[in-house]
Scaffold this active site. Structure first.
Site, PDB file in Angstrom:
ATOM      1  N   GLY A  21       0.823  -1.200   0.000  1.00 50.80           N
ATOM      2  CA  GLY A  21       0.000   0.000   0.000  1.00 50.80           C
ATOM      3  C   GLY A  21       0.852   1.244   0.000  1.00 50.80           C
ATOM      4  O   GLY A  21       2.077   1.193  -0.184  1.00 50.80           O
ATOM      5  N   GLU A  25       4.896  -2.132   2.641  1.00 48.23           N
ATOM      6  CA  GLU A  25       4.500  -3.515   2.419  1.00 48.23           C
ATOM      7  C   GLU A  25       4.271  -4.226   3.750  1.00 48.23           C
ATOM      8  O   GLU A  25       4.846  -3.842   4.770  1.00 48.23           O
ATOM      9  CB  GLU A  25       5.586  -4.266   1.640  1.00 48.23           C
ATOM     10  CG  GLU A  25       5.892  -3.683   0.285  1.00 48.23           C
ATOM     11  CD  GLU A  25       7.067  -4.371  -0.390  1.00 48.23           C
ATOM     12  OE1 GLU A  25       7.197  -4.227  -1.620  1.00 48.23           O
ATOM     13  OE2 GLU A  25       7.869  -5.040   0.315  1.00 48.23           O
ATOM     14  N   VAL A  26       3.443  -5.260   3.704  1.00 53.30           N
ATOM     15  CA  VAL A  26       3.232  -6.110   4.871  1.00 53.30           C
ATOM     16  C   VAL A  26       3.591  -7.535   4.480  1.00 53.30           C
ATOM     17  O   VAL A  26       3.088  -8.062   3.485  1.00 53.30           O
ATOM     18  CB  VAL A  26       1.774  -6.050   5.382  1.00 53.30           C
ATOM     19  CG1 VAL A  26       1.595  -6.984   6.576  1.00 53.30           C
ATOM     20  CG2 VAL A  26       1.408  -4.624   5.778  1.00 53.30           C
ATOM     21  N   ASP A 133      -8.660   7.586  10.232  1.00 52.69           N
ATOM     22  CA  ASP A 133      -8.822   6.871   8.962  1.00 52.69           C
ATOM     23  C   ASP A 133      -9.608   5.570   9.166  1.00 52.69           C
ATOM     24  O   ASP A 133      -9.240   4.518   8.630  1.00 52.69           O
ATOM     25  CB  ASP A 133      -7.465   6.570   8.329  1.00 52.69           C
ATOM     26  CG  ASP A 133      -7.566   6.208   6.844  1.00 52.69           C
ATOM     27  OD1 ASP A 133      -8.588   6.577   6.221  1.00 52.69           O
ATOM     28  OD2 ASP A 133      -6.638   5.567   6.314  1.00 52.69           O
ATOM     29  N   LYS A 135     -12.166   2.988   8.342  1.00 52.23           N
ATOM     30  CA  LYS A 135     -12.827   2.542   7.114  1.00 52.23           C
ATOM     31  C   LYS A 135     -12.802   1.023   7.113  1.00 52.23           C
ATOM     32  O   LYS A 135     -12.054   0.397   7.879  1.00 52.23           O
ATOM     33  CB  LYS A 135     -12.123   3.094   5.880  1.00 52.23           C
ATOM     34  CG  LYS A 135     -10.638   2.711   5.785  1.00 52.23           C
ATOM     35  CD  LYS A 135      -9.968   3.382   4.602  1.00 52.23           C
ATOM     36  CE  LYS A 135      -8.478   3.026   4.532  1.00 52.23           C
ATOM     37  NZ  LYS A 135      -7.806   3.690   3.389  1.00 52.23           N
ATOM     38  N   ALA A 137     -11.432  -1.147   5.249  1.00 50.37           N
ATOM     39  CA  ALA A 137     -10.122  -1.749   4.993  1.00 50.37           C
ATOM     40  C   ALA A 137      -9.243  -1.765   6.233  1.00 50.37           C
ATOM     41  O   ALA A 137      -8.264  -2.529   6.300  1.00 50.37           O
ATOM     42  CB  ALA A 137      -9.417  -1.003   3.864  1.00 50.37           C
TER      43      ALA A 137
END
Length: 617
Positions: A21, A25-26, A133, A135, A137
């Site tokens: 994203g 990174e994850v 934020d 949301k 997601a």
């Protein structure tokens, strides 16, 4: 550039990339010191950049928050050109994916997921942290619908100075941002509650209050000035108090929004209602959830009545009796007789036994039910109860008189282990599914009818008997005409994954499948699709261990799955949405069977016990 196998801080080894994203990174990693899998968030940094400062701030914020609904941080650091955060590895999916797969959720489920989120967000607010934020997601849904609030990358800590800013847009996701965020004003606790109101609106209706397919300026203006539509105009039947809460949270003036405590109180009142409705008839999908919030750790059942309730569907599961095997051994298969009075069990050590379904007393034991004394993995009664079929490791299927328990015939010539047995609705054709082949027999005369070329694994009939669905070694579903042996074009549901379990819904539409997992995120996955076309399959999550058994309720309303961790999930058969979880404990669930009237669910476990749950409707 980091790759799989990279080790950070001489400790954390990266395994598989989970996602990428705007903040990096994850990866799924491994901590050998504590012997556990972890999630590692990585970001390539530039000196004194705002994103790097936010990345570091996220680790500091999460380290100071201790709540079961907030992601746990284990460690953080820097290596070469990267900063990293080591967090707990979450199994499940975020709410955004859940909504994409299932659409609008039931009212009880919306209440439950929102209640958990409010609890977690309130804990952050008590520490002066505003998420900014919220949301779908960033709301991760684990087994049992346990919610974790994630991604505090742009969170603001009240009372801090030197706010992290840049010349770019205001941080956040425009579709979920509050009016004050769009106006560049200071965000506080009620900013998160506005975003939560948007999330609730989406869970209830399947859409956002203000569409995102418009110019950004128009979207911002609507959040600042326009009144949102009433959710009830988009989905009939929403309880008035629930709709009012959503609209109150979406108030333009932060001072007019309820705070966390007021929001939690309304949700708690809604959660106690036994008659909280699901979707209006013929409108949207039903869903799950019991009374209020689901227990984080299922209690161990006893012989006493132990009810589990789903108010939305009016369904109660009550543990009435636990049957144990004196000789021990795992339960390999279960089947009810057509009259509901007989329960047949197959134990790895005790063999096949016919029990009185009401008292649990043993009525008869079948000698050599699997052939050669081997384990029996499959049981099936003919629709009229005249024949009981047993099969397993001995590659021999035996037919028993369903009334006298006498051996009538032996069906030989199978290769490998028999994994499924099913009679056609007319009682004539018996489909024998094996790990090497699928064979059809005349169940009355014991005459071999045909082999289905290329078909392996379990096999199930459609309710009208005109279609036979089989699995395959390449993750395919194959649909056959049991009369001609002709096959329709196979449908791939899990490439390279073997189909292990199949269950067909009595309505003739739904079919559920479980495949061998090819990746950690596939473990516990149940696939739901259209039996006639093999298309439109959906991924049903919730299990964190391999699924060992599937069963549809006889009325076609329920789909039940049990896993090797002892979790039994009851779902809406059409939508796949979770309704409730039965507290089965820690033993592997290996077999499931409904009585013909749907009033009893039998759950067979690896400790040899069979738990009988009474179901109410």
């Amino acid at each position: 550039m980091v790759t799989a196998g990279t080790t950070l801080a001489d400790r954390y080894t990266l395994g598989r990339l989970l996602g990428r994203g705007g903040m990096g990174e994850v990866w799924q990693g491994r901590d050998p010191v504590l012997g556990r899998d972890v999630a590692v968030k990585l970001m390539r940094v530039a000196r004194e950049s705002v994103p790097e400062q936010r990345f570091g701030r996220e680790a500091e914020i999460l380290a100071g928050l201790h709540h079961p609904g907030i992601t746990v941080v284990h460690d953080a650091g820097r290596q070469d050109a990267y900063r990293f955060i080591v967090m707990e590895l979450l199994i499940g999916q975020d709410l955004a994916h859940l909504l994409a797969e299932q659409g609008p959720l039931s009212f009880p489920r919306v209440v439950d997921l929102t209640s958990q989120t409010v609890d977690a967000v309130a804990a952050a607010h008590q520490h002066g942290v505003v998420h900014r934020d919220l949301k779908p997601a960033n709301l991760f849904v684990q087994a049992g619908d346990r919610v974790k609030v994630c991604d505090f990358g742009i969170a603001r800590v009240a009372g801090t100075t030197g706010t992290l800013t840049s010349d770019g847009p205001v941080p956040g996701t425009p579709a979920y941002m509050s009016p004050e965020q769009h106006q560049g004003k200071t965000a506080d606790a009620r900013t998160d509650l506005y975003s939560l109101g948007v999330v609730m609106f989406e869970m209830l209706t399947g859409i956002l209050p203000f569409p995102v397919d418009q110019p950004l300026y128009a979207l911002m203006r609507q959040h600042v000035e326009a009144a949102p539509p009433r959710p009830g105009t988009l989905r009939p039947g929403i309880p008035r108090e629930l709709e009012r809460l959503v609209l109150d949270l979406l108030a333009k003036d932060p001072a007019k929004r309820p705070d966390s405590r007021e929001t939690a109180a309304v949700l708690a009142e809604l959660a106690t209602r036994d008659a909280l409705p699901t979707a209006a008839a013929g409108s949207l999908r039903d869903s799950r959830q019991g009374r209020g919030r689901r227990p984080r750790t299922p209690p161990t059942p006893t012989l006493a009545a132990h009810p589990a309730r789903n108010p939305g569907a009016g369904r109660v599961f009550e543990l009435r009796r636990t049957l144990t095997s004196a000789t021990g051994g795992a339960v390999d298969a279960l089947a009810f007789g057509p009259d509901g009075r007989t329960l047949v069990t197959s134990h790895s050590l005790a063999g096949v036994r016919l029990l009185d379904a009401r008292t649990g007393s043993v009525r008869h034991e079948l000698a050599g039910g699997g052939g050669g004394g081997s384990r029996v993995h499959a049981l099936a009664f003919s629709p009229d109860g005249s024949t009981l079929a047993t099969g397993g490791e001995g590659a021999v299927v035996r037919l028993w008189d369903g009334r006298t328990d006498a051996l009538r015939a032996q069906l030989t010539g199978h290769s490998g282990t028999v994994v499924s047995l099913e009679f056609a609705p007319d009682g004539r054709t018996l489909a024998v599914g094996g790990d090497a082949q699928v064979r059809l027999w005349d169940g009355r005369t014991a005459k071999h009818l045909m082999d289905l070329p290329g078909a392996t694994g379990p096999a199930v009939f459609s309710p009208d008997g005109r279609l036979l669905v089989t699995g395959g070694g390449e993750g395919q579903l194959r649909r056959w005409s049991p009369r001609s042996g002709k096959s329709h074009r196979p449908r791939s549901i899990r490439p390279n994954g073997r189909v292990r379990l199949l269950a067909a819904g009595p309505d003739g539409h739904g079919i559920a499948a479980v495949c061998s997992p090819l990746a950690p995120e596939d473990k516990g996955l149940v696939l739901l699709m259209d039996a006639r076309t093999g298309r439109g399959h959906r991924r049903l999550t919730g299990h964190t261990e391999d699924v060992g058994a599937l069963a549809y309720g006889p009325d076609g309303r329920l789909l039940v799955s049990g896993d090797h961790g002892g979790t039994v999930i009851v779902r809406d058969a059409r939508s796949g949405a979770q309704l409730l979880i039965l507290p089965e404990g820690s033993e592997q669930v290996r077999a499931l069977a409904f009585s013909p009237d749907g009033g009893t669910l039998a759950v067979g476990c690896s400790d040899g016990s069979v738990r009988l749950w009474a179901t109410g409707g």
